[in-house]
Design an enzyme around this catalytic site. Structure first.
Site, PDB file in Angstrom:
ATOM      1  N   LYS A 138      50.073  42.480  59.555  1.00 26.06           N
ATOM      2  CA  LYS A 138      48.692  42.141  59.205  1.00 26.06           C
ATOM      3  C   LYS A 138      48.414  42.387  57.719  1.00 26.06           C
ATOM      4  CE  LYS A 138      46.913  44.731  62.496  1.00 26.06           C
ATOM      5  NZ  LYS A 138      48.127  45.122  63.239  1.00 26.06           N
ATOM      6  N   THR A 139      48.859  43.525  57.209  1.00 27.82           N
ATOM      7  CA  THR A 139      48.662  43.808  55.783  1.00 27.82           C
ATOM      8  C   THR A 139      49.427  42.807  54.924  1.00 27.82           C
ATOM      9  OG1 THR A 139      48.386  46.168  56.274  1.00 27.82           O
ATOM     10  CG2 THR A 139      48.854  45.569  53.995  1.00 27.82           C
ATOM     11  N   ARG A 163      58.309  46.503  61.553  1.00 29.10           N
ATOM     12  CA  ARG A 163      58.305  47.794  60.850  1.00 29.10           C
ATOM     13  C   ARG A 163      59.344  48.739  61.432  1.00 29.10           C
ATOM     14  NH1 ARG A 163      52.694  49.912  60.540  1.00 29.10           N
ATOM     15  NH2 ARG A 163      52.617  48.767  58.567  1.00 29.10           N
ATOM     16  N   ASP A 182      41.337  47.230  56.550  1.00 30.19           N
ATOM     17  CA  ASP A 182      42.198  47.629  57.666  1.00 30.19           C
ATOM     18  C   ASP A 182      41.398  48.484  58.644  1.00 30.19           C
ATOM     19  OD1 ASP A 182      44.503  47.759  59.118  1.00 30.19           O
ATOM     20  OD2 ASP A 182      45.511  49.211  57.831  1.00 30.19           O
ATOM     21  N   THR A 201      43.654  46.824  65.440  1.00 30.05           N
ATOM     22  CA  THR A 201      44.562  46.951  66.582  1.00 30.05           C
ATOM     23  C   THR A 201      43.769  46.942  67.886  1.00 30.05           C
ATOM     24  OG1 THR A 201      44.423  49.365  66.395  1.00 30.05           O
ATOM     25  CG2 THR A 201      46.260  48.290  65.285  1.00 30.05           C
TER      26      THR A 201
END
Length: 362
Positions: free
Chosen positions: A69-70, A222, A114, A163
């Site tokens: 997302k980032t 990640r 975020d 999230t």
């Protein structure tokens, strides 16, 4: 390995992850791997905005942590050729905090927010007007003598990431012109991520090695990149530096990540559930005591992946191990064990693996 930040297979980013991710992040949509549907839809939104010579619609990206997302927010700014400002919901506790950020934005700038679901309510209400009218009202004074001074803002694009999309109030959700949900990656997509990262990190990675790491990465880039770095260290110290299937398997055995991506905490929860409580049902707090962990650690750190992978079911009577969990520990499931499916007779609702309905906790 009792806390989220200390686990090799957590999807949350620590300081090392953030530093490495900055170097590994793709710079444009063409380099971004996976999320095909979101990528195509986003490409249309951005290309159309560039064609009109205006700012892009506000974008909401939802999905579990570690999926990009980032990275996508940075790509949005790069594709539009504008700067990006990064902040988070927990950092905005007062409407004044948000007003200060908004008033300092430049024309067309991207504001990445975020964990937008964790923003304070006063700031949230200010954001409604800012998103819709590019204006905020600054309150001066207190009580009956307070006055609202309107402040015009430059046109900007808000990119919100969450999230827990279900926690966003409808008025906020409705103000986003585009909403994209990020899904977990397939093993084949993770292999492409790993091959790209290996090139950038100068790691010699075989196709079999990439497949081995991808299969243990919980569908999350990640985690895949973090496992790659640990396997690289092992290969450098105990092998010839080349990562193949055998080296990857031996390295991840050292770090206690098994062939399905479960670590010591995950297996500890399943072991306790099966050996001490016959597979359940058992209450959350009782299960947490049995594994020597806080209730929140079991519920928020271990359970989401165990539920999603079909090892554990949350039922109104408590936690229950599925037949898949028994088999994974090399045990024969008893008669009547839940089948190997995560959708089995659970009368609770989930939001990205975290229970949101009423559940047995005692």
């Amino acid at each position: 390995m009792t806390h989220d930040g200390e686990r090799l297979v957590t999807a949350e980013a620590d300081g090392e992850d953030q530093a490495v991710e900055a170097a590994l992040r793709p710079k444009n949509l063409g380099e971004f791997i996976g999320q095909e549907r979101v990528r195509e839809q986003l490409s249309l939104v951005l290309t159309a905005a560039l064609g009109r010579g205006g700012t892009a619609d506000h974008v909401l990206l939802s999905g579990p942590p570690g999926l990009g997302k980032t990275t996508l927010s940075m790509i949005i700014a790069a594709e539009m050729g504008v700067p990006i400002r990064i902040t988070s919901g927990p950092a905005i506790q007062h409407a004044g905090d948000l007003a200060a950020i908004l008033s300092s934005l430049s024309e067309g700038e991207v504001l990445f927010l975020d964990e937008i679901h964790r923003m304070s309510r006063p700031a949230e209400e200010m954001l409604y007007m800012a998103m819709e009218d590019f204006r905020v009202d600054i309150i001066v004074g207190k009580g009956p003598g307070a006055t609202a001074i309107p402040l015009d803002l430059p046109a900007f694009t808000l990119v919100g990431a969450t999230t827990r999309a279900g926690l966003l109030p409808p008025p906020l959700r409705d103000r986003f012109g585009f909403t994209g949900h990020m899904d977990f990656y397939t093993p084949a997509e993770l292999e492409r991520v790993l091959n790209r990262s290996a090139r950038l990190l100068d790691v010699e990675l075989s196709a079999e090695g990439a497949a081995e790491i991808a299969g243990r990465s919980r569908g999350t880039p990640r985690i895949a990149n973090r496992l790659l770095r640990r396997v690289r260290d092992y290969a450098q110290v105990r092998a010839d530096g080349r990562v193949d299937r055998d080296v990857a398997s031996r390295a991840l055995a050292v770090y206690e990540v098994d062939d399905l991506g479960l670590d010591r905490l995950d297996r500890g929860v399943l072991q306790a559930l099966i050996t001490l409580f016959g597979g359940g049902p058992v209450g959350l707090s009782t299960l947490a005591v049995a594994v020597g962990e806080e209730t929140e650690t079991v519920e928020e750190v271990a359970e989401p992946f165990l539920v999603r992978s079909g090892f554990l079911a949350r039922t109104p009577r408590g936690r229950v191990a599925t037949a898949k969990a028994w088999a994974h520990l090399g045990l024969n499931p008893p008669q009547g064990a839940l089948p190997n499916q995560q959708g089995t007779q659970q009368s609770v609702l989930f939001d990205n693996g975290v229970v949101t309905g009423k559940d047995a906790t005692e």
